[in-house]
Every structure is written in structure tokens, then in C-alpha cells.
Design an enzyme around this catalytic site. Structure first.
Site, PDB file in Angstrom:
ATOM      1  N   ASP A  76       0.834  -1.194   0.000  1.00 58.48           N
ATOM      2  CA  ASP A  76       0.000   0.000   0.000  1.00 58.48           C
ATOM      3  C   ASP A  76       0.872   1.249   0.000  1.00 58.48           C
ATOM      4  O   ASP A  76       1.587   1.518   0.966  1.00 58.48           O
ATOM      5  CB  ASP A  76      -0.914   0.018   1.234  1.00 58.48           C
ATOM      6  N   TYR A  81       3.785   9.756  -0.581  1.00 58.34           N
ATOM      7  CA  TYR A  81       4.803   9.152   0.287  1.00 58.34           C
ATOM      8  C   TYR A  81       6.214   9.373  -0.247  1.00 58.34           C
ATOM      9  O   TYR A  81       7.196   9.135   0.459  1.00 58.34           O
ATOM     10  CB  TYR A  81       4.556   7.652   0.449  1.00 58.34           C
ATOM     11  N   LYS A 106      -2.358   6.371  -4.441  1.00 56.62           N
ATOM     12  CA  LYS A 106      -3.402   7.331  -4.084  1.00 56.62           C
ATOM     13  C   LYS A 106      -3.191   8.663  -4.816  1.00 56.62           C
ATOM     14  O   LYS A 106      -2.053   9.103  -5.019  1.00 56.62           O
ATOM     15  CB  LYS A 106      -3.401   7.570  -2.569  1.00 56.62           C
ATOM     16  N   HIS A 139      -6.900  10.185  -2.009  1.00 52.46           N
ATOM     17  CA  HIS A 139      -6.179  10.135  -0.737  1.00 52.46           C
ATOM     18  C   HIS A 139      -6.924  10.851   0.393  1.00 52.46           C
ATOM     19  O   HIS A 139      -6.981  10.375   1.521  1.00 52.46           O
ATOM     20  CB  HIS A 139      -4.783  10.737  -0.922  1.00 52.46           C
TER      21      HIS A 139
END
Length: 358
Positions: A76, A81, A106, A139
Site C-alpha cells: 500500500d 509518500y 493514491k 487520498h
């Protein structure tokens, strides 16, 4: 409920790889906990994933390779990120075929404008080194003006349907197989699903743990055929130690011969959610993958303990983003249908069952 359970006996990897060696020599019957859930598309999403949020560059790649070696088949991630390139490299170096790994990414807040969705997706695909995602999520239910410093796009925040329509187009193009949301509360979910959707959200990824168990959202999700994914399943970094010392968690770990972390992760799966533990420590990555069916009385005691205290949410960027509302506690301008609408303006016949299998 459309989510179905796929038992241990149906997975292709060996039971030994999936379950690991029981701690302290305890014997465990784990066949009744789901290893996968079936989404409306028919795709089977693994119930335990490696989360790579807050996994630093130079560490996340090794964590991914360790996870895949231990038997994980679900990673995930997210554009925000900032580690998708390293994740993609680790996936290639692992030797595990792409079609055996479930990849999630996302869509970030600044890319909610319909014209920005596909370029953002393409960037994630390029960094991950793949031509499709198994799951793509919005997100946050917050849209910012592209190129701005968190300037709120009030229209797309109040009405995410244009963004969702573009995600549906990505499914039609084959770039994404399933689509969903993250950090949506019930009013926002009802606002989105009141539209005549081609594809309903497959999942809603939210903060779920002992300190913030969200029983109302979980109940609503089950009643409305929506699968929840639990991020920060052991609590925030500051809460993990306290979580593992909860008396009910300790009692489960002692009785079943498992670790406290395994007790909590098992509780999540037994609640009917996907769980996303994150770690870059190899031993913990392996430990977090071992889930076990909890005896009903112990599960109920832990559930009662989790839902009997005031909820403590940790992840809430509303103030940092300068929002004039709380993203979780206020509607933020969304139009919420009346309860008797059932959240489906188009009616039951207006839905399609999910993404194509191709």
C-alpha cells in the site's frame, strides 16, 4: 454484503509461508480468518498489507523485499509518500511476478481537477514501473488548487463527483482495476455515492486502531457494502507502546502464544477490515504478517475495550492545511442526501457491479 472471504486453503502460496511459525510453540487454527476479500470487480485483495507511509528512502525497498519474501502480496503506497520509485525497484528485484502483487496508490489533493488525474496516475505508474494499479484511491476528501500552497478548491471538495468520474475513466482505460477513497467520513461517502456512479468505491482507507476504532463507520460500511482498510493499525508512533500494553491485548497474546502486535492485527482482520501495518524492521515486517483467529470471548473483550473509551484520532491535518472546517467532524460544504435516499440517486439499477476483470 458483497465482500466475501477467501480461506487459507484457497491461496496459492503455502500455509507455512502465510502463517509463519507460531510464537512460543503454540498451536493455532487460523483457517477461519480471511487471507483475501473479494471486491465487486471479482478481484481478490489480500487482507494484510505492508504499508509504506513514513518509510524513508533507503529503507523502504528492503522492507518491501523482506515483506514479499515473507509472503506478503499487498503493498500500500501513495504518490505523497515520495518513495514509489524505490518501491517499484524493490518489486522488480524481488522476482515476484507483477500479477501476484496487489499494488495500491493514491491521488493527492492537488490533482483532483479532472484534467490532472491521469497525469498524476501516469507519474505513479512510471515510478512503480507498472502499466496498471490494482487499486487507486482519492487520498483525502480535500481538493487543493494545483500549484498552490494548500488553497482550497471549494467546489471539488464539496463535490468530488467530477474527480470520481475521471477515476472511472481510468478503470475503463485499464490503467486501474479498482477505485476507492481514503479518509472519507459517512457524510462524505453518502455525498459521493448519491451520484449515478459507474463504479462504487471498493474501499475506504481510514485510521483504525484500538484508540480510534470507529465502530459507527465500520457498521455503516458493512451495511453499505464498503470494505474498510485500517492504517495506523497499532496506533500512531506515540501510541504503539501503549497499545501493546493494553491488558486485553496482553491476555490474548499470552493465551494464544502470539505477540501483542499479532493480536491487534488479527483483531483488525477479524473485524472484517484490511490491515496495513508498517515497519522497516525485518523481524517486525515478518511478525506483522502472522494472523490468527481469536476466540470469540477474547475478541469481544478486546472490541468492548476499544469501543468503551473516548476515541483518540491522531491523523487530522485540518488545522495544518488551514481548513475552515474539520475534515472528519464537519460536512465541509458537501450536500448530504436524506437518509431515505439510501445514498443512491440512480437507484439500485443505476449501479454497476465493479471494474472489469481485464
Amino acid at each position: 454484503m458483497y465482500v466475501s472471504y477467501i480461506g487459507v486453503r484457497t491461496v496459492t502460496r503455502s500455509a507455512k509461508l502465510r502463517l509463519g511459525t507460531p510464537c512460543h510453540g503454540a498451536r493455532r487454527n487460523v483457517s477461519s480468518l480471511p487471507t483475501h476479500y473479494t471486491l465487486p470487480s471479482g478481484d481478490k485483495i489480500p487482507s494484510v498489507a505492508l504499508g509504506v507511509w513514513q518509510a524513508d528512502k533507503g529503507e523502504v525497498g528492503e522492507a518491501v523485499k523482506t515483506a514479499l519474501k515473507a509472503g506478503y502480496r499487498h503493498i500500500d503506497g501513495a504518490w505523497a509518500y515520495r518513495n514509489e520509485e524505490e518501491v517499484g525497484q524493490a518489486l522488480r528485484e524481488s522476482g515476484v511476478p507483477r500479477d501476484q502483487v496487489w499494488l495500491t496508490s493514491k491521488l493527492w489533493n492537488t490533482f483532483h481537477a479532472p484534467e490532472d488525474v491521469e497525469p498524476a496516475l501516469d507519474e505513479s505508474l512510471q515510478k512503480l514501473g507498472t502499466d496498471y494499479l490494482d487499486l487507486y484511491l482519492i487520498h483525502w476528501p480535500i481538493a487543493f488548487k494545483k500549484g498552490s500552497n494548500n488553497v482550497l478548491d471549494e467546489e471539488l471538495t464539496a463535490n468530488p463527483y467530477p474527480t470520481w468520474q475521471k477515476l472511472e475513466e481510468m478503470v475503463e482505460k485499464g490503467k486501474v482495476r479498482n477505485i476507492g477513497v481514503s479518509n472519507f467520513n459517512i457524510p462524505r461517502l453518502r455525498n459521493l455515492t448519491a451520484n449515478p456512479l459507474k463504479y462504487k468505491p471498493a474501499v475506504n482507507q481510514v485510521e483504525l486502531n484500538f484508540w480510534n476504532p470507529q465502530p459507527e463507520l465500520l457498521k455503516w460500511a458493512k451495511e453499505n457494502n464498503l470494505l474498510l482498510e485500517a492504517y495506523s493499525p497499532l496506533g500512531s508512533n506515540k501510541q504503539v507502546k501503549e497499545t501493546l500494553q493494553v491488558p486485553e491485548v496482553q491476555a490474548i497474546a499470552k493465551e494464544l502464544g502470539i505477540t501483542p502486535a499479532q493480536a491487534i492485527i488479527s483483531w483488525h482482520v477479524q473485524r472484517g477490515t484490511i490491515v496495513l501495518p508498517k515497519s522497516v524492521t525485518p523481524s517486525r515486517v515478518v511478525e506483522n504478517f502472522h494472523v490468527v483467529k481469536l476466540p470469540e470471548d477474547l475478541f469481544n473483550k478486546l472490541e468492548k475495550a476499544a469501543t468503551s473509551h473516548p476515541p483518540q484520532r491522531v491523523v487530522n491535518p485540518s488545522k495544518n492545511w488551514g481548513l475552515p472546517f474539520d475534515v472528519f467532524n464537519d460536512d465541509g460544504g458537501v450536500i448530504v442526501p436524506e437518509e431515505d435516499d439510501g445514498g443512491e440517486r440512480a437507484g439500485a439499477q443505476g449501479w454497476r457491479s465493479g471494474a472489469p476483470s481485464a
